[in-house]
Scaffold this motif. Structure first.
Motif, PDB file in Angstrom:
ATOM      1  N   VAL A   4       0.853  -1.179   0.000  1.00 35.58           N
ATOM      2  CA  VAL A   4       0.000   0.000   0.000  1.00 35.58           C
ATOM      3  C   VAL A   4       0.896   1.239   0.000  1.00 35.58           C
ATOM      4  CG1 VAL A   4      -1.804   1.259   1.233  1.00 35.58           C
ATOM      5  CG2 VAL A   4      -1.769  -1.246   1.291  1.00 35.58           C
ATOM      6  N   CYS A  58      -3.830  -1.533   7.970  1.00 41.39           N
ATOM      7  CA  CYS A  58      -3.117  -2.329   6.968  1.00 41.39           C
ATOM      8  C   CYS A  58      -2.205  -3.339   7.656  1.00 41.39           C
ATOM      9  CB  CYS A  58      -2.307  -1.418   6.048  1.00 41.39           C
ATOM     10  SG  CYS A  58      -3.307  -0.476   4.879  1.00 41.39           S
ATOM     11  N   ARG A  63      -0.951  -6.216   5.421  1.00 41.95           N
ATOM     12  CA  ARG A  63      -0.606  -5.455   4.218  1.00 41.95           C
ATOM     13  C   ARG A  63       0.607  -4.608   4.552  1.00 41.95           C
ATOM     14  NH1 ARG A  63      -4.991  -3.865   0.327  1.00 41.95           N
ATOM     15  NH2 ARG A  63      -3.122  -3.827  -0.936  1.00 41.95           N
ATOM     16  N   VAL A  65       2.861  -1.377   4.191  1.00 42.53           N
ATOM     17  CA  VAL A  65       2.774   0.038   3.826  1.00 42.53           C
ATOM     18  C   VAL A  65       4.149   0.478   3.355  1.00 42.53           C
ATOM     19  CG1 VAL A  65       2.457   2.375   4.722  1.00 42.53           C
ATOM     20  CG2 VAL A  65       0.908   0.550   5.419  1.00 42.53           C
TER      21      VAL A  65
END
Length: 77
Positions: A4, A58, A63, A65
């Protein structure tokens, strides 16, 4: 999961420092421009807080970053 891309926190800090150290002192505290500049500061602080919340979410969902410094960085998505 995928990466992300988000702005680096330093972008917010630079804008906040310019506004607080240079813009606000150059304006009359009783003016509408001063009040508007203060609102920009408030909005930037909220945006940074929202971004940090997004980063936490996230992280909780595994996820990664990636903090970006510019749009010219190599796209890894």
């Amino acid at each position: 999961m995928g990466i992300v891309p988000l702005p680096s926190h330093i972008h917010y800090e630079l804008l906040l420092q310019i506004l607080e150290r240079q813009t606000l002192p150059s304006l009359n505290p009783a003016s509408g421009e001063y009040n508007q500049a203060k609102q920009v500061v408030v909005s930037l602080r909220k945006a940074l807080a929202y971004q940090k919340t997004l980063e936490d979410r996230c992280s909780q969902s595994d996820r990664t970053v990636e903090h970006r410094w510019s749009l010219n960085e190599q796209q890894t998505l």
